[in-house]
Design an enzyme around this catalytic site. Structure first.
Site, short mmCIF file in Angstrom:
data_model
loop_
_atom_site.label_atom_id
_atom_site.label_comp_id
_atom_site.label_asym_id
_atom_site.label_seq_id
_atom_site.Cartn_x
_atom_site.Cartn_y
_atom_site.Cartn_z
N ASP A 1 0.87 -1.15 0.00
CA ASP A 1 0.00 0.00 0.00
C ASP A 1 0.93 1.22 0.00
O ASP A 1 2.12 1.10 0.29
CB ASP A 1 -0.87 -0.04 1.27
CG ASP A 1 -1.69 1.22 1.46
OD1 ASP A 1 -2.26 1.73 0.48
OD2 ASP A 1 -1.74 1.71 2.61
N LEU A 2 0.40 2.39 -0.29
CA LEU A 2 1.22 3.61 -0.26
C LEU A 2 1.01 4.40 1.03
O LEU A 2 1.90 4.50 1.87
CB LEU A 2 0.89 4.50 -1.47
CG LEU A 2 1.29 3.93 -2.84
CD1 LEU A 2 0.80 4.86 -3.96
CD2 LEU A 2 2.79 3.73 -2.93
N ASP A 3 -0.20 4.98 1.20
CA ASP A 3 -0.46 5.89 2.32
C ASP A 3 -0.35 5.17 3.66
O ASP A 3 -1.02 4.16 3.90
CB ASP A 3 -1.85 6.50 2.19
CG ASP A 3 -2.01 7.35 0.92
OD1 ASP A 3 -0.99 7.65 0.27
OD2 ASP A 3 -3.16 7.70 0.60
N SER B 1 -3.13 0.64 -4.12
CA SER B 1 -3.55 1.80 -3.33
C SER B 1 -4.95 2.23 -3.73
O SER B 1 -5.28 2.27 -4.91
CB SER B 1 -2.57 2.96 -3.56
OG SER B 1 -3.04 4.15 -2.93
N LYS C 1 -9.45 -4.00 -1.49
CA LYS C 1 -8.50 -4.01 -2.60
C LYS C 1 -8.55 -5.28 -3.45
O LYS C 1 -7.60 -5.58 -4.16
CB LYS C 1 -7.08 -3.80 -2.07
CG LYS C 1 -6.92 -2.42 -1.47
CD LYS C 1 -5.50 -2.13 -1.08
CE LYS C 1 -5.40 -0.71 -0.56
NZ LYS C 1 -4.08 -0.39 -0.05
#
Length: 173
Positions: free
Chosen positions: A27-29, A70, A103
């Site tokens: 994931d990014l955030d 993401s 996701k």
């Protein structure tokens, strides 16, 4: 701890395991970086969590592919930040799009794009609901609390190793 030192430590961790995932998805955030993209401007210079870049480089050195999943509502900002951080080209798949659920669609796309089966993937995310739904798909999934770090990385590889039925060299070999 600098990127090179983290990379070397991550390589040492990977050397313990006989079986590595074919693909590691991040994931990014609040997993790779400490913010939400939608709260930032493209003009800003982003930063990663301290261990993130070293872990990414270690995976690349070992020939393990990496991908992004993401749910960011601002994929343009996320992709700009990946470019600014000089890591965009590392990812074999970048599934960055808004989703109000979980996701699963991101992982279906990653699977179609890479051909890597779900049980050969390892996933790091900061949201419990994503961990739960992606685990049900057969992906080894690890919840991170303050961005991905070497402790989470070791835990993920151990859980992956156990779920793939392989023995760990440091345990009983």
């Amino acid at each position: 701890m600098g990127d090179e030192k983290v990379k070397n430590e991550a390589l040492e961790i990977m050397a313990i395991f006989q079986v590595l995932p074919r693909l590691v998805v991040f994931d990014l955030d609040y997993t790779l970086w400490p913010f939400y993209c939608e709260c930032r401007s493209k003009r800003e210079m982003p930063s990663l969590y301290p261990h993130a870049k070293g872990i990414l480089y270690a995976l690349k050195d070992k020939g393990v592919d990496v991908a992004v999943a993401s749910r960011s509502p601002t994929p343009d900002i996320a992709k700009t930040f990946l470019e600014k951080l000089e890591i965009k080209s590392m990812f074999v798949s970048q599934e960055i799009f808004s989703s109000w659920t979980n996701k699963t669609e991101h992982f279906q796309r990653i699977n179609r794009r890479t051909g890597v089966p779900y049980n050969s993937m390892l996933f790091f995310d900061d949201e419990e609901r994503n961990i739960e739904s992606i685990s049900k798909m057969g992906v080894t999934s690890i919840l991170v609390r303050n961005g991905v770090n070497l402790g989470d990385f070791r835990q993920g590889l151990l859980k992956f190793s156990q779920s793939s039925g392989s023995s760990n060299r440091s345990i009983g070999k």
